[in-house]
Write an enzyme that holds these catalytic residues in place. Sequence first.
Site, short mmCIF file in Angstrom:
data_model
loop_
_atom_site.label_atom_id
_atom_site.label_comp_id
_atom_site.label_asym_id
_atom_site.label_seq_id
_atom_site.Cartn_x
_atom_site.Cartn_y
_atom_site.Cartn_z
N HIS A 40 64.38 34.71 63.69
CA HIS A 40 63.24 34.69 62.77
C HIS A 40 63.59 35.43 61.48
O HIS A 40 62.98 36.45 61.14
CB HIS A 40 62.02 35.32 63.43
CG HIS A 40 61.50 34.53 64.58
ND1 HIS A 40 61.28 33.17 64.52
CD2 HIS A 40 61.14 34.90 65.84
CE1 HIS A 40 60.82 32.75 65.68
NE2 HIS A 40 60.74 33.77 66.50
N HIS A 74 65.67 33.09 72.68
CA HIS A 74 64.29 33.07 73.18
C HIS A 74 64.12 32.35 74.52
O HIS A 74 63.12 32.55 75.20
CB HIS A 74 63.37 32.37 72.17
CG HIS A 74 63.38 32.99 70.80
ND1 HIS A 74 64.29 32.63 69.83
CD2 HIS A 74 62.59 33.94 70.24
CE1 HIS A 74 64.06 33.32 68.73
NE2 HIS A 74 63.03 34.12 68.95
N GLU A 130 59.62 32.23 72.86
CA GLU A 130 59.82 32.86 74.17
C GLU A 130 58.63 32.60 75.09
O GLU A 130 58.79 32.34 76.28
CB GLU A 130 60.01 34.38 74.02
CG GLU A 130 60.28 35.06 75.35
CD GLU A 130 60.24 36.58 75.29
OE1 GLU A 130 59.77 37.21 76.25
OE2 GLU A 130 60.66 37.15 74.25
N THR A 166 58.89 39.80 75.77
CA THR A 166 59.82 40.93 75.74
C THR A 166 59.81 41.72 74.44
O THR A 166 60.23 42.88 74.42
CB THR A 166 61.27 40.47 76.01
OG1 THR A 166 61.66 39.54 74.98
CG2 THR A 166 61.39 39.81 77.38
N SER A 229 58.78 37.00 62.29
CA SER A 229 59.21 37.83 63.42
C SER A 229 58.06 38.63 64.03
O SER A 229 57.48 39.52 63.39
CB SER A 229 60.32 38.79 62.97
OG SER A 229 60.61 39.71 63.99
N SER A 230 57.76 38.34 65.30
CA SER A 230 56.75 39.09 66.04
C SER A 230 57.19 40.53 66.20
O SER A 230 56.40 41.48 66.02
CB SER A 230 56.53 38.43 67.41
OG SER A 230 55.69 39.20 68.22
#
Length: 294
Positions: A40, A74, A130, A166, A229-230
């Site tokens: 990401h 992922h 993911e 995760t 990006s998480s």
Amino acid sequence: MNVTIDKNSGYCFGVEFAIQMAEDEMENCEELYCLGDIVHNSMEVKRLYNKGLRIIDREQLKELRDSKVLIRAHGEPPETYQIALENNIELIDASCPVVLKLQNRVKHAFDTDKAKGGQIVIYGQVGHAEVIGLAGQTGDEAIIVTTEEDLDKIDFTRPVTLFSQTTKSTKGFYHIKSLIEERIKQANQDSTAFNANDSICRQVSNREPQLMKFSAEHDVIVFVSGKKSSNGKALYSVCKQHNPNSYFVENEEELQKEWFENAQSVGICGATSTPMWLMQQVADSINSMSLQEV
């Protein structure tokens, strides 16, 4: 002005492994397909595109035949492997070992709990790669929760098994866990009907306390991350909480001179999807600003 790059920032081993696999594979072929962005971070995606990495989505995968496709860190749902088998696609599987282990745990829990009328709940971002892979282990029957409002999707009169994406925030996971426990009490259910699994990657969760310390050590923090990006959003919030002079940038072009007025020290840090070369570019640009003012 002193500019320091956080030595604990940058790629986690899963992302680093996937990128290395892609680069190794591209040494022997002109083009390699990748199912979704390999990371990401648009700057890194662009760099790898110039080397021959071509991003495709799941619909395009269905149309491919006799090709090589990289599975990123992922992970993927079972459906992807089935399509590859049917279409004679060679998969270069760079799924993170931590994610693969979690997929197996989710599948086992789903198979076990289904007979008892249980529910699999995943704390994660809907649509995240993911999470798609994790939900795929349950035939997409898993309940995805991101916010408190999402808890209304759960039937608290039935057993609940909770997992986490995760890369989610540890604090966020335990907050959701406590809310579920409270809802189960309200439903007059036995606490044994709830099984919570902290499945956050330790390489990710350990960065939170490290970033707390790093953020407090500098006048200004520049957090470098892709906007998709998480993990980047979660870690940036840690920086902002411990240093209000924290700024989120995707690259050096987003820097603003006024951020650094009267600053004696600047800390550069990033997400598990942020390459070290990009943080170095940001640091070099800040140093150049400092020199221009001298």
